[in-house]
Design an enzyme around this catalytic site. Structure first.
Site, PDB file in Angstrom:
ATOM      1  N   HIS A 142       0.758  -1.314   0.009  1.00  0.00           N
ATOM      2  CA  HIS A 142       0.069   0.022  -0.060  1.00  0.00           C
ATOM      3  C   HIS A 142       0.833   1.195   0.048  1.00  0.00           C
ATOM      4  O   HIS A 142       1.943   1.473   0.532  1.00  0.00           O
ATOM      5  CB  HIS A 142      -0.748   0.059   1.300  1.00  0.00           C
ATOM      6  CG  HIS A 142      -1.778  -0.934   1.473  1.00  0.00           C
ATOM      7  ND1 HIS A 142      -1.563  -2.033   2.365  1.00  0.00           N
ATOM      8  CD2 HIS A 142      -2.972  -1.170   0.985  1.00  0.00           C
ATOM      9  CE1 HIS A 142      -2.696  -2.772   2.316  1.00  0.00           C
ATOM     10  NE2 HIS A 142      -3.622  -2.253   1.589  1.00  0.00           N
ATOM     11  N   ASP A 160       2.123   1.964   3.450  1.00  0.00           N
ATOM     12  CA  ASP A 160       3.074   0.858   4.062  1.00  0.00           C
ATOM     13  C   ASP A 160       4.418   1.621   3.704  1.00  0.00           C
ATOM     14  O   ASP A 160       5.215   1.274   4.596  1.00  0.00           O
ATOM     15  CB  ASP A 160       3.047  -0.341   3.287  1.00  0.00           C
ATOM     16  CG  ASP A 160       1.721  -1.091   3.409  1.00  0.00           C
ATOM     17  OD1 ASP A 160       1.143  -0.633   4.456  1.00  0.00           O
ATOM     18  OD2 ASP A 160       1.413  -1.976   2.587  1.00  0.00           O
TER      19      ASP A 160
END
Lengths: 385, 385, 385, 385
Positions: free
Chosen positions: B55, B58
């Protein structure tokens, strides 16, 4: 004051097998005598139904001779004629006889598959004769308890082949009949193919005549998977594929309860009626339930009548909810209407939003006011508004 | 003797968020420190992974400045370069920040929808730069707890609009990226849109570029609905739409457990690997799990390594099962290969079977020999054959 | 006309943590600011609540100094005093801090167990001071994701030891407090010990002071197992063990939804209120729900107020149902009152029925008239009678 | 090399109704011919079973004359004598005949209750004659689909009365028989009384002779509620109440699948055998399954034999797991043995821990090493260690 009396315009219909269920289950024998289809028709007419749906073997026996078959059909037709009940729908029993113990269209044995198709075609002729517009296909035994026993890819090929054959049949015969696939996740098989409304909708796109095939989702079948039935029928309507509905009641993931409509997930039932009203569904409002095994013949009709009555009660509530100015205001506070605005304005492309940054803290802080809205709906369900 | 060591050809990949999960849940706070994406990459390389999925958030924080963002991406990229790990996939976090509390692509607030699309586009650029071939979209907050709060038909329109915009974006940018929709029935929302693999497959057919969109079904997400994941991926493969997979473990309808692959439904895992092998899936073998909150950093890596090891163990079993002559014989006894024969012979039409009646008693009496076949499979799972 | 306004005699109470929930879940961060306990108290008083329940760490932080602790308690107490709200119940947070990641009373680490007991004792002192009569114990992290990690027999021994210690403590201290065990099947652990009302009731019988320990079943926790909550509380009342209740809403087996009471299984809620009325439950009518993450502060209070309002609406319905002569007649037709007749007449023993044979065909044929009865109840729920 | 051949010392037993199931379900008719009890006995002996369990109407028909009854019993007894099979258990069919459509011990109709008790007593005589030590009571129809139709408190009174009568009966007759209540959550009724092992354990404490009554939990019945069966039997053993077990296979919350043992939740089955071994269960290892409807007579016996074989395979694995030094070490690393240490040391009271504060950061940071331990177990299940 609403009397909640069913009228022909409500298009309420029942499966012959619903009121005719004798109560046989895995743990016990029949508690009610067999009900000839013509009796079901006459009684359904009495309580205000508009139409019926039937399996071939609801009318005549699997092993009946041609003569017996004709006699049984004649009695059925006579009851239809005398009562004015409409045959809205028909379907085939491809699950009761031991020959179908491993499926119909996807049985490993090719002769079973060929016989299953022949059985459907024979009943399509009768369905056409009786004026049915929709033909339901529930592949209840088309599945598996174990991983290797069913080649799922091959099974999907055979399902596709079957619907292609049946579509060719109705086209060649000039029947004005469309098919509705009825999904179910399990029971009587461990895992049934096309387990949800979504899987069936996806499948249809692979057919030669997708325009002839839609779905017939059932409240209980979706709720057995913990899914939201109102969402399912809305997605089906969105795809233009809600050809039929099976209304009943269920209490979540467990055995298939087939309770009368309204019993089971009552709040869900409110939203089901709302979804049908909002989505412009105009097919039969069909009940596929089983009068519990505790009931005698009188209880059967109490139960059947209550299906229709509950629908009318809920419809009245839904309409009142949707026309209440306080609800309109609550919907606006929840920004529900804004979702109908396209995300891109007229003429915009991705370029117009590629660098878009809104007032993030403001949007993050802003409440959605959903609880107030939902409480209004609940109070309509409760009948306290 | 097989050592079950992962090799690049196995294409094992992990989400950065999996090993990086700090253990926050509804009832408790973080039990492990934050893990920078570059550390995840280096450790995953050490244990034998081939690739990663990430993501946007992340790698860098939602509120990071441009500079911070660039530094974080540089550190990530450096780790990728040094380890040789491939970015197979990327995705967007449209669920963590409060702005997405009511959804991303289908949020009632139009500005949230516009921002969600912008956030995806920004991360698509990074995904393309880093070589990702698949872009996963999980609309985890796109759903509802209550009936009136979400206009499902409008929401499907907005979902469709969103994917049309994103497909236009990748085409216009010349990115060789395809999208994979990840279905989930519920949690964190009461009912999420496109709740199963089937619903997502059906949805894709309404898009302007259906060829660019497939699905990313997750073991646990399908099993939360009580559905058979091996069947789901086989149907997805049959539609040509299995663009990615999320492997993990779950114990039926309950909260999303995200156990390591192999833990959970062990028998199901055997058939999952079999379905992937049989269906010719050649994408990343991706693990989307959460190391339980009881584990420290060492436990995180034990758990991650076990995902790959279990896949290799099961793959060995599945291959042995499929190449065992006794199994071939048992499949034949169960008439499994017969299902690959078209129901109509070459040149036949419905006319050739319209009147078909087989030897009904013989077919009804004939056993399917499925228990013998399934016991063979189970004994491969047990490792006693 | 009923205004459904809560009154002190209704004994409505809320957990401080319910309205104070900030919305942190596995997938997202807080959406609402922290709410000091004193604010919760004042606002609950405003909307008509009678009492509150609190975890130690709802009032003060886990890491607070003694001084901070005292200040926080003083503020809480001041709000209680000023509003007149009663502390009906208290409980301990043995699940939020990482030290409890593997349980409290049954943590494998003995020091964690000792600390957990100490933490309970400390808060029992406060509970006693504040006048709580019931002390709830929810062992939410006492469970396991995997088979070998928890020695269940030893865990039950430790649970038993813990309750024996705590009972000795309240007896020695002279506190007039009884304990209520709150069962839950799973989440946040894979399988929690004492998963249902039944398991907890069975467990209590092994304690040194079973008279001091009862249960606190929660609607959602039982419904997560697909069980009937009204049946659960009736069995608890039958055992004399319903010391407390946690009312909320849930949609069957899935994650713990903690919806407001009435939302969720609406029909179930009707029977819950009926069971409480019929069973003579006289403890607090406690709500343990979570205002959905979509709501802002205003939505929190709308949601909380609706819990009480829905209870009052349902109570009115249940009372009307039970006093309707048509219902009395329907209950008689269903032979419901006959179940209160002992199966053996006064003075009879097994000898009197050993050879008993009734009129079997007559009994087998006789319908139970349950559908008519249930439809009456449903129409009370709908508010159309 | 282990041949996994059943031996008498394994105490494997089967219900006559398991292998004799004809395959009738809600959707289809019988697929296999009736199997006389004596044939079941002889075939079970051939495949290596040790004992059997029977319902009265597995041996003779509900409507049989006395003479027919005697003939059927004589044939059954002859088969038992000739094969040496032990009657470990017996039970009563209080669910198949329409007279029991609304229950047995808790039927609203008092005459049904009296007849149910008489039917049990009659079969207790036969059970005693045939040497059964355990008498199972499954109240499968004792429940409700709707709220008002069953007065649950009165039903529990009647259940209690029934067991008190039956205990008096066996005591008065001098039978050395104990009762085992079999819980089930639903199917064939919407909600069955005593739905889980826990509820039944709690109930027993209210009886006049609790020492004579224990439970007979079934794998599938607990898993239908999403509960952990190994935990259930461990709690039952902890209470000294595991009088019998019903082993089979299930796939979570759905209809009662009754798969052969090992099929279904394979990982759960490993822990079930572990729990039985660890808990010192020494009753019959009983299988209550249904050979799938796809099977012919040969398949029935393949399926039955596989139940025993799978138990032996799993037992070998469990024993190897428990005796592996690496497992011992992993258990120690997970501090599993520490849970057997009392939380208070010898001589300590609550006073010794009232002020206890451990090294909180150290305990919070310390990992539990559960994943490593569980992976070891899984590799024993897979047979790769």
């Amino acid at each position: 004051m609403n009397s909640y009396e069913p009228a022909p315009a409500d298009h309420f219909s029942f499966g012959i097998w619903t009121v005719g269920w004798q109560g046989v289950d895995v743990f016990g024998t029949a508690v009610r005598p067999p009900m000839p289809a013509e009796r079901a028709v006459r009684k359904l007419a009495e309580i205000g139904a508009y139409g019926v749906n039937f399996h071939d073997n609801d009318v005549f026996g699997f092993d009946d001779t041609s003569l017996e078959r004709e006699e049984r059909i004649a009695a059925f037709r006579k009851a239809l004629d005398e009562t004015g009940l409409v045959v809205t729908t028909a379907t085939t029993n491809l699950f009761g006889h031991p020959i179908f113990k491993e499926g119909g269209f996807t049985a490993n044995d090719r002769d079973v598959r060929r016989f299953a198709l022949a059985k459907v075609m024979r009943n399509l002729d009768l369905a056409a004769e009786l004026g049915a517009k929709v033909y339901v296909c529930w592949g209840g035994r088309d599945g598996a308890e174990s991983g290797a026993s069913k080649d799922v890819r091959a099974a999907l090929d055979r399902l596709k082949e079957s619907f292609n054959i049946l579509c060719a049949y109705v086209l060649d015969q000039g029947y004005r009949i469309r098919f509705a696939i009825e999904p179910k996740p399990n029971e009587p098989r461990g895992d049934i193919l096309l387990p949800t409304a979504g899987h069936a909708l996806a499948f249809i796109n692979e057919l030669e005549h997708p325009e002839l095939v839609g779905i017939n989702p059932e409240v209980g079948h979706e709720e057995m998977s913990g899914l939201n039935y109102a969402h399912a029928i809305t997605q089906a309507l969105w795809h233009g594929k809600l050809f039929h509905i099976d209304l009943n009641g269920q209490h979540g993931p467990r055995y298939d309860q087939d309770l009368r409509f309204g019993a089971g997930n009552a709040r869900g039932a409110f939203w089901v009626v709302d979804a049908l009203e909002a989505g412009g569904y105009d097919g039969p409002v069909h009940f596929d339930f089983k009068p519990p095994r505790t009931e005698d013949d009188e209880g059967v009709w109490v139960s059947a009548a209550a299906c229709m009555r509950n629908y009318l009660i809920l419809r009245e509530k839904v309409r009142a909810f949707r026309s209440d100015p306080e609800v309109t205001e609550a919907l606006r506070a929840a920004r529900v209407p804004d979702l109908s605005l396209p995300t891109l304005a007229e003429g915009e492309t991705w370029r117009d939003i590629r660098g878009f940054t809104p007032d993030i803290p403001a949007l993050a802080d802003r409440g959605m006011a959903f609880e107030r809205l939902d409480q209004l709906a609940l109070e309509y369900l409760y009948g306290v508004r």
